[in-house]
Scaffold this active site. Structure first.
Site, PDB file in Angstrom:
ATOM      1  CB  CYS A  81       3.814  -4.976  -0.662  1.00  0.00           C
ATOM      2  SG  CYS A  81       2.623  -4.874  -2.297  1.00  0.00           S
ATOM      3  CB  CYS A  84       1.118  -7.185  -0.769  1.00  0.00           C
ATOM      4  SG  CYS A  84       2.377  -7.192  -2.188  1.00  0.00           S
TER       5      CYS A  84
END
Length: 322
Positions: A81, A84
């Site tokens: 991600c 993230c």
């Protein structure tokens, strides 16, 4: 932004661990004992980490139990991600800077799929918090450092004002503050309402909060508790899959949209809940529009007027109304 017990289907059953009040009391005793030992010349306490990699096996000990001493911010992330990887270093840096005023628990959704499912995580990064064993939705998606600070400062304030949870320097007790909290007992009527809510007696909690408000109409804590209890009562017997299917199948079905918005909020998807109801207000008229508008105002009460997501949704509501 400070629900006392959001333990419904699709969300981790935090209430099943232990009563939050008991956990908080034990935490206060532990902090006071550590401080007493230090003052008496004992061995200083071992510093506790403020950044944790949490798994399904360690969740109870490192998140639920730790949340009795300081707010625990839960960061759901994954290696693949990109957003993230932007957000996680910000949260880690702030956890160190805040020196124990909150603890950061990082959960890899790929390695802990059951936890992600229980929290209803649909996209990452997704950030929630646990305070005194209770789930507090924070935000979804990557935010910058200034925005993260705003959410964290608000969380810390809520933890202290609503739950009596005061974090501090890592590994150090704060007995003077614990003593001050003990000298200010909670109003017994309000305490009874909170206890009813925490043990899942939603009907009793609703009536108890209404009793408080009959005497003190401006009591903000009672307003918040009533809004939360009514929300939980509305969703407790709902089938999430059936509700979401009905809402997706017919956007004009106002009741389906109201039910889906409730489930969104309980699952921590605050902006989704607000957006759904703003859209419903925009596409309806008359009594249907008023029902959607009033439900949105009810959900604002659950989250708290000071939350920036509430301010944003209020502006969006004003645009569709006027």
């Amino acid at each position: 932004m400070q629900p006392r017990n959001m333990s419904m289907r699709g969300v981790v059953d935090l209430a099943a661990v232990k009563a939050a009040g008991d956990a908080a009391q034990k935490a206060e005793q532990a902090r006071a004992e550590r401080a007493r030992q230090t003052a008496a010349g004992g061995v200083p306490p071992v510093p506790l980490s403020v950044v944790l990699d949490v798994t399904e096996e360690t969740f109870e000990a490192e998140v639920v139990q730790r949340s009795a001493e300081a707010p625990v911010v839960v960061d759901f992330w994954a290696e693949w991600c990109g957003p993230c990887k932007q957000l996680s270093p910000i949260l880690e840096r702030l956890a160190e800077e805040y020196e124990g005023r909150f603890v950061l628990a990082k959960i890899d959704v790929d390695a802990n799929q059951m936890l992600a499912g229980q929290f209803g995580i649909q996209s990452i990064p997704s950030v929630m918090a646990v305070v005194a064993g209770q789930l507090v939705p924070l935000f979804q998606g990557a935010v910058n450092e200034a925005q993260a600070r705003q959410y964290l400062d608000q969380l810390i304030l809520v933890a202290e004002q609503r739950f009596g949870i005061v974090g501090g320097a890592v590994g150090e007790g704060r007995p003077e503050e614990a003593g001050a909290a003990a000298e200010a007992p909670e109003d017994p009527t309000l305490s009874a309402a909170h206890e009813a809510l925490d043990r899942g007696d939603l009907g009793g909690a609703i009536q108890a909060y209404r009793n408080v408000l009959a005497d003190r109409p401006s009591d903000e804590e009672a307003k918040l508790g009533l809004a939360q209890a009514e929300l939980l009562q509305r969703v407790q017997d709902k089938d999430p899959q059936a509700v979401r299917a009905a809402a997706a199948g017919d956007p004009k079905d106002v009741q389906a949209q109201l039910d889906a918005a409730d489930l969104d909020l309980v699952g921590g998807h605050v902006e989704d809940a607000f957006g759904r109801l703003v859209d419903t207000v925009g596409r309806t008229a008359g009594d249907d529009r008023d029902r959607a508008r009033l439900r949105l105002l009810d959900l604002f009460e659950v989250i708290g007027a000071e939350d920036p997501r509430v301010a944003k949704a209020r502006s969006a509501l004003a645009r569709v109304l006027f």
